[in-house]
Design a protein around this motif. Structure first.
Motif, PDB file in Angstrom:
ATOM      1  N   LYS A  69     -50.079  45.795 -45.204  1.00  8.66           N
ATOM      2  CA  LYS A  69     -49.185  46.888 -45.613  1.00  8.66           C
ATOM      3  C   LYS A  69     -49.659  47.655 -46.842  1.00  8.66           C
ATOM      4  N   LEU A  70     -50.945  48.003 -46.857  1.00 10.20           N
ATOM      5  CA  LEU A  70     -51.470  48.807 -47.966  1.00 10.20           C
ATOM      6  C   LEU A  70     -50.773  50.155 -48.053  1.00 10.20           C
ATOM      7  N   ASP A  71     -50.257  50.675 -46.942  1.00  7.95           N
ATOM      8  CA  ASP A  71     -49.595  51.986 -46.976  1.00  7.95           C
ATOM      9  C   ASP A  71     -48.220  51.930 -47.642  1.00  7.95           C
ATOM     10  N   GLU A  72     -47.634  50.735 -47.771  1.00  2.00           N
ATOM     11  CA  GLU A  72     -46.318  50.606 -48.402  1.00  2.00           C
ATOM     12  C   GLU A  72     -46.449  50.986 -49.873  1.00  2.00           C
ATOM     13  N   PRO A  73     -45.571  51.851 -50.402  1.00  3.40           N
ATOM     14  CA  PRO A  73     -45.756  52.401 -51.755  1.00  3.40           C
ATOM     15  C   PRO A  73     -45.941  51.365 -52.846  1.00  3.40           C
ATOM     16  N   ARG A  74     -45.216  50.245 -52.797  1.00  2.00           N
ATOM     17  CA  ARG A  74     -45.357  49.253 -53.860  1.00  2.00           C
ATOM     18  C   ARG A  74     -46.733  48.595 -53.843  1.00  2.00           C
ATOM     19  N   VAL A  75     -47.253  48.344 -52.647  1.00  2.00           N
ATOM     20  CA  VAL A  75     -48.588  47.760 -52.540  1.00  2.00           C
ATOM     21  C   VAL A  75     -49.639  48.786 -52.952  1.00  2.00           C
ATOM     22  N   PHE A  76     -49.465  50.022 -52.466  1.00  2.00           N
ATOM     23  CA  PHE A  76     -50.428  51.080 -52.784  1.00  2.00           C
ATOM     24  C   PHE A  76     -50.476  51.346 -54.287  1.00  2.00           C
ATOM     25  N   ARG A  77     -49.313  51.449 -54.933  1.00  2.00           N
ATOM     26  CA  ARG A  77     -49.269  51.754 -56.373  1.00  2.00           C
ATOM     27  C   ARG A  77     -49.893  50.628 -57.203  1.00  2.00           C
TER      28      ARG A  77
ATOM     29  N   ARG B  78     -44.326  56.843 -38.232  1.00  2.00           N
ATOM     30  CA  ARG B  78     -44.052  58.245 -38.563  1.00  2.00           C
ATOM     31  C   ARG B  78     -45.081  59.204 -37.976  1.00  2.00           C
ATOM     32  N   GLY B  79     -46.334  58.845 -38.060  1.00  2.00           N
ATOM     33  CA  GLY B  79     -47.400  59.757 -37.661  1.00  2.00           C
ATOM     34  C   GLY B  79     -48.478  59.049 -36.862  1.00  2.00           C
ATOM     35  N   PRO B  80     -49.649  59.671 -36.716  1.00  2.00           N
ATOM     36  CA  PRO B  80     -50.751  59.046 -35.974  1.00  2.00           C
ATOM     37  C   PRO B  80     -51.150  57.712 -36.595  1.00  2.00           C
ATOM     38  N   VAL B  81     -51.561  56.788 -35.741  1.00  2.00           N
ATOM     39  CA  VAL B  81     -51.987  55.470 -36.196  1.00  2.00           C
ATOM     40  C   VAL B  81     -53.481  55.502 -36.496  1.00  2.00           C
ATOM     41  N   ASN B  82     -53.826  55.262 -37.749  1.00  2.00           N
ATOM     42  CA  ASN B  82     -55.226  55.195 -38.188  1.00  2.00           C
ATOM     43  C   ASN B  82     -55.421  53.894 -38.968  1.00  2.00           C
TER      44      ASN B  82
ATOM     45  N   THR C  57     -55.351  45.311 -45.687  1.00  2.00           N
ATOM     46  CA  THR C  57     -55.228  46.030 -44.420  1.00  2.00           C
ATOM     47  C   THR C  57     -53.952  46.866 -44.341  1.00  2.00           C
ATOM     48  N   SER C  58     -53.960  47.773 -43.389  1.00  5.98           N
ATOM     49  CA  SER C  58     -52.739  48.451 -42.942  1.00  5.98           C
ATOM     50  C   SER C  58     -52.930  48.750 -41.462  1.00  5.98           C
ATOM     51  N   SER C  59     -52.127  48.138 -40.625  1.00  8.28           N
ATOM     52  CA  SER C  59     -52.316  48.295 -39.179  1.00  8.28           C
ATOM     53  C   SER C  59     -52.024  49.713 -38.710  1.00  8.28           C
ATOM     54  N   VAL C  60     -51.017  50.363 -39.291  1.00  7.62           N
ATOM     55  CA  VAL C  60     -50.670  51.724 -38.859  1.00  7.62           C
ATOM     56  C   VAL C  60     -51.352  52.776 -39.723  1.00  7.62           C
ATOM     57  N   GLY C  61     -51.938  52.367 -40.855  1.00  7.90           N
ATOM     58  CA  GLY C  61     -52.631  53.318 -41.716  1.00  7.90           C
ATOM     59  C   GLY C  61     -51.675  54.170 -42.538  1.00  7.90           C
ATOM     60  N   PHE C  62     -52.259  55.120 -43.238  1.00  4.51           N
ATOM     61  CA  PHE C  62     -51.480  55.994 -44.112  1.00  4.51           C
ATOM     62  C   PHE C  62     -50.880  57.168 -43.347  1.00  4.51           C
TER      63      PHE C  62
ATOM     64  N   THR D  47     -47.441  57.927 -48.805  1.00  3.32           N
ATOM     65  CA  THR D  47     -48.423  57.058 -48.154  1.00  3.32           C
ATOM     66  C   THR D  47     -47.883  56.302 -46.948  1.00  3.32           C
ATOM     67  N   GLU D  48     -46.609  55.968 -46.961  1.00  2.00           N
ATOM     68  CA  GLU D  48     -46.088  55.029 -45.964  1.00  2.00           C
ATOM     69  C   GLU D  48     -45.940  55.681 -44.591  1.00  2.00           C
ATOM     70  N   ASN D  49     -46.542  55.054 -43.594  1.00  2.00           N
ATOM     71  CA  ASN D  49     -46.523  55.586 -42.228  1.00  2.00           C
ATOM     72  C   ASN D  49     -45.449  54.902 -41.390  1.00  2.00           C
ATOM     73  N   VAL D  50     -44.321  54.605 -42.008  1.00  2.00           N
ATOM     74  CA  VAL D  50     -43.225  53.903 -41.346  1.00  2.00           C
ATOM     75  C   VAL D  50     -41.923  54.639 -41.647  1.00  2.00           C
ATOM     76  N   TYR D  51     -41.110  54.794 -40.618  1.00  2.00           N
ATOM     77  CA  TYR D  51     -39.795  55.411 -40.777  1.00  2.00           C
ATOM     78  C   TYR D  51     -38.743  54.384 -40.390  1.00  2.00           C
ATOM     79  N   ARG D  52     -37.802  54.109 -41.273  1.00  2.00           N
ATOM     80  CA  ARG D  52     -36.788  53.087 -41.023  1.00  2.00           C
ATOM     81  C   ARG D  52     -35.481  53.735 -40.584  1.00  2.00           C
ATOM     82  N   LEU D  53     -34.961  53.245 -39.466  1.00  2.00           N
ATOM     83  CA  LEU D  53     -33.716  53.762 -38.910  1.00  2.00           C
ATOM     84  C   LEU D  53     -32.520  53.074 -39.560  1.00  2.00           C
ATOM     85  N   ALA D  54     -31.355  53.685 -39.414  1.00  2.00           N
ATOM     86  CA  ALA D  54     -30.140  53.101 -39.983  1.00  2.00           C
ATOM     87  C   ALA D  54     -29.837  51.738 -39.367  1.00  2.00           C
TER      88      ALA D  54
END
Length: 329
Positions: free
Chosen positions: A202-210, A306-310, A273-278, A292-299
């Protein structure tokens, strides 16, 4: 001076090393597997990288899972369903590895040898790593497969550690069972014989990335057209230790120490790693370090891509294991 040759086609090396996957629920094991095919295709665009590697299966059930995982990410933007028991995949990874050879007194020679490795991947539900929560039969199956495997992909989820902090306890109980399962092997010398790829997810997750950004560990991947950054393998262990400091419990930082005590340290490598990428900026089609985060959380609590997987650093731990297993065969 080293020379490079090519072995005859009939000397293809075939092996079934077995690679087990470990990680708590939500650490991204199934998503990692679903992103593996995408990662190979993406990297094949760049000459000299993973050109020529192919992932496929002769087993109908494993082939169906490969297709389902792949299309969930690419076509639907959905994450693979979490594993409920133990999923097994007999996938074949075919490509080339460089073999050392002896070319004579004054020079050495290396060979490109084609290998066909059956990856007997086991993806257990993360709850099986909790000693008190699993059924005895499934837990026994997991330990048996780990004992017979020669490689392990260990997924460390820093976000789960921040929220729950249970990686050390679950890893410790597995290692204790595994130590009891392998001593009958001739190669047992007090440490587990496996090659271990430790993946900080989960490198794309903001806390990990920052965190990686604050430590100046982010470097540009020159082979990536979008400008995605990576954390070099030489910094991956230090990033893990830094992320462990914010674990919910104080023993999180003991995870790498535990693994390095019970496995051979020279058979361990760390990856980030980040499986879905940024997330890609929709206007510029480039990486944006403010989003950075390529994940969208539903209610409902479910998540979508969120976007293309890289994928970032998904190929690397697998190929590291493949090369070690092929060369040690």
């Amino acid at each position: 001076m080293a020379k490079k040759g090519r072995l005859p086609p009939d000397q293809t090396h075939r092996a079934e090393p077995g690679i087990a996957m470990l990680g708590a629920t939500g650490s991204g094991k199934s998503t990692f597997l679903g992103a593996l095919q995408i990662a190979f295709l993406n990297r094949a665009r760049y000459p000299g990288e993973t050109e020529g590697w192919r992932l496929w299966s002769r087993d109908e059930a494993s082939r169906a899972e490969l297709v389902k995982m792949h299309t969930a990410l690419t076509s639907k933007g959905e994450f693979p369903m979490p594993t409920r028991g133990i999923d097994r995949f007999d996938w074949i990874l075919e490509g080339k590895v460089e073999r050392p050879g002896n070319g004579g007194l004054w020079h050495s020679q290396t060979y490109d040898q084609r290998v066909e490795l059956t990856l007997k991947l086991t993806d257990p539900t993360g709850e099986l790593t909790g000693y008190e929560q699993m059924g005895r039969q499934l837990r026994g199956e997991l330990i048996d497969h780990m004992a017979s495997s020669r490689g392990i992909l260990y997924m460390f989820d820093p976000i789960r550690e921040f929220n729950r902090g249970d990686a050390y306890d679950k890893t410790y109980s597995l290692i204790m069972d595994l130590m009891a399962a392998v001593p009958d092997e001739q190669r047992f010398d007090g440490r587990l014989p496996h090659y271990l790829a430790i993946c900080v997810t989960k490198l794309d997750e903001p806390r990990v990335f920052r965190t990686a950004q604050s430590l100046n560990m982010l470097v540009r991947n020159d082979h990536d057209a979008h400008g995605f950054p990576i954390v070099h393998d030489t910094d991956a262990r230090d990033l893990l230790l830094e992320l462990c400091k914010v674990g919910r419990k104080g023993n999180t930082s003991m995870v790498p120490q535990l693994l390095e005590e019970y496995f051979h340290p020279d058979r361990i490598t760390y990856f980030v790693t980040s499986s879905v990428g940024f997330m890609l900026n929709k206007r510029t089609r480039q990486f944006d370090d403010q989003d950075t985060e390529n994940v969208y959380r539903l209610a409902s609590g479910d998540s979508l891509v969120r976007g293309p997987v890289n994928p970032i650093n998904v190929v690397e731990p697998v190929l590291w294991l493949v090369n070690r297993l092929a060369l040690s065969a």
